[in-house]
Structure formats: structure tokens, C-alpha cells
Design a protein around this motif. Structure first.
Motif, PDB file in Angstrom:
ATOM      1  N   CYS A  14      42.211  35.300  37.007  1.00 49.60           N
ATOM      2  CA  CYS A  14      42.279  35.135  35.557  1.00 49.60           C
ATOM      3  C   CYS A  14      41.254  35.975  34.793  1.00 49.60           C
ATOM      4  N   ALA A  15      40.096  36.169  35.352  1.00 49.75           N
ATOM      5  CA  ALA A  15      39.059  36.947  34.660  1.00 49.75           C
ATOM      6  C   ALA A  15      39.458  38.410  34.512  1.00 49.75           C
ATOM      7  N   LEU A  16      40.455  38.835  35.293  1.00 50.72           N
ATOM      8  CA  LEU A  16      40.899  40.231  35.244  1.00 50.72           C
ATOM      9  C   LEU A  16      42.368  40.332  34.837  1.00 50.72           C
ATOM     10  N   SER A  17      42.784  39.472  33.942  1.00 50.54           N
ATOM     11  CA  SER A  17      44.175  39.455  33.469  1.00 50.54           C
ATOM     12  C   SER A  17      44.489  40.705  32.665  1.00 50.54           C
TER      13      SER A  17
ATOM     14  N   GLU B 235      47.896  42.897  48.113  1.00 47.51           N
ATOM     15  CA  GLU B 235      46.763  43.443  47.345  1.00 47.51           C
ATOM     16  C   GLU B 235      46.875  43.028  45.880  1.00 47.51           C
ATOM     17  N   ILE B 236      45.805  42.404  45.356  1.00 45.28           N
ATOM     18  CA  ILE B 236      45.794  41.975  43.954  1.00 45.28           C
ATOM     19  C   ILE B 236      45.106  43.044  43.108  1.00 45.28           C
ATOM     20  N   TYR B 237      45.718  43.345  41.966  1.00 45.96           N
ATOM     21  CA  TYR B 237      45.184  44.318  41.015  1.00 45.96           C
ATOM     22  C   TYR B 237      44.960  43.613  39.681  1.00 45.96           C
ATOM     23  N   GLY B 238      43.803  43.846  39.073  1.00 43.21           N
ATOM     24  CA  GLY B 238      43.480  43.217  37.801  1.00 43.21           C
ATOM     25  C   GLY B 238      43.426  44.219  36.674  1.00 43.21           C
TER      26      GLY B 238
END
Length: 160
Positions: A130-133, A141-144
Motif C-alpha cells: 500500500c505504501a507504494l500504490s 514479482e511485486i512492482y510499486g
């Protein structure tokens, strides 16, 4: 995960093995469904009768669980799975525009796969980033703070 060239017999053997590993555990359905999807990429509807018999459930109960949870797929995904976060934080930071951009670029909707089998698009209801929405997950792999141009780069890489 088995690749697209894996014969159906191998898929059946994997499902049978996983059922044997899980069927005597209490509350086995969810761990079994996760294991099947982790191993072959989806939970085939053709496996529901085998699962239901092993766990003493109805086929409708198995179907109900698979279709209730957005995480489970009932069809083979593309080579890459792109998930766009739809949780409140990501929506507040522009995920709806990102979602529209992805659908337009890929020419598909959620739960569909591109014609070249490169990308399956899915909604996810929180990636815990959430901090990188807004956030997107491509495969594992998660990307913000994903912008439309970042999304274009992910799509290009998936198609390469």
C-alpha cells in the motif's frame, strides 16, 4: 509449474499425487487447491470429481470454493500472469486508470489471456504494498508506484 507442452497425463498424475498427499489432513480442500494451482498453474474443472471423492465433498462444494476465491484459476494461464491491485489504497492512487490502460494495451479483460499467450490479466484485492500504490504483480514479482509507461515495459518484457 508444468509448461504448456506437458501432456495431460502428467497433469493428471500431478493432481493424483497431490490428492494422495493432502486427502487425510483435516481441512484439506484449501491446501490441496493451492498445491494444485502452484504445481500446474490452475485447478482444472475436470479434477473436481476426483477431488470431491477423495475429500468426501460434493462436486458443487469444490466448485463453490474454487469460484468463490479470486485467487484460483480454472483455465491454464498465459506464460505470464499480471495482477493489478484493486484495493482501496491502490484505487486512490490511480489503479483504475492503470487497469484501463492494461486492458487496452493487452486487448483483453480480467481473467483473459492475450492471443499470443504471453499475459493473463487478473485482479487482486491487496498485494500488501500500500505504501507504494498503485501496485502490480507480474508472476511473483511485486512492482510499486507503477505508471502506464512502467506497465508498458512489463508488458513488453512479457512478450519478449
Amino acid at each position: 509449474m508444468l509448461d504448456s507442452n506437458t501432456p495431460l497425463e502428467d497433469t493428471d498424475a500431478v493432481i493424483s499425487r497431490l490428492i494422495a498427499e493432502h486427502q487425510h489432513r483435516p481441512g484439506a480442500l484449501m491446501p490441496l487447491l493451492h498445491a494444485i494451482q502452484d504445481n500446474i498453474g490452475y485447478v482444472p474443472e475436470a479434477a473436481y470429481p476426483q477431488i470431491s471423492k477423495a475429500l468426501a465433498l460434493s462436486v458443487a462444494e469444490v466448485h463453490g470454493v474454487v469460484t468463490f476465491y479470486h485467487h484460483f484459476r480454472t483455465h491454464k494461464p498465459g506464460r505470464n500472469v499480471m495482477q493489478i491491485c484493486r484495493a482501496e489504497s491502490c484505487q486512490a492512487m490511480g489503479s483504475e486508470a492503470l487497469e484501463a490502460h492494461a486492458k487496452k494495451c493487452l486487448n483483453i479483460d480480467y481473467h483473459q489471456t492475450t492471443a499470443d499467450d504471453a499475459v493473463t490479466l487478473e485482479a487482486v484485492y491487496c498485494l500488501g504494498n500500500c505504501a507504494l500504490s498503485p501496485s502490480v504483480m507480474m508472476n511473483d514479482e511485486i512492482y510499486g508506484r507503477v505508471s502506464p509507461s512502467d506497465l508498458d515495459a512489463l508488458i513488453a518484457e512479457a512478450r519478449a
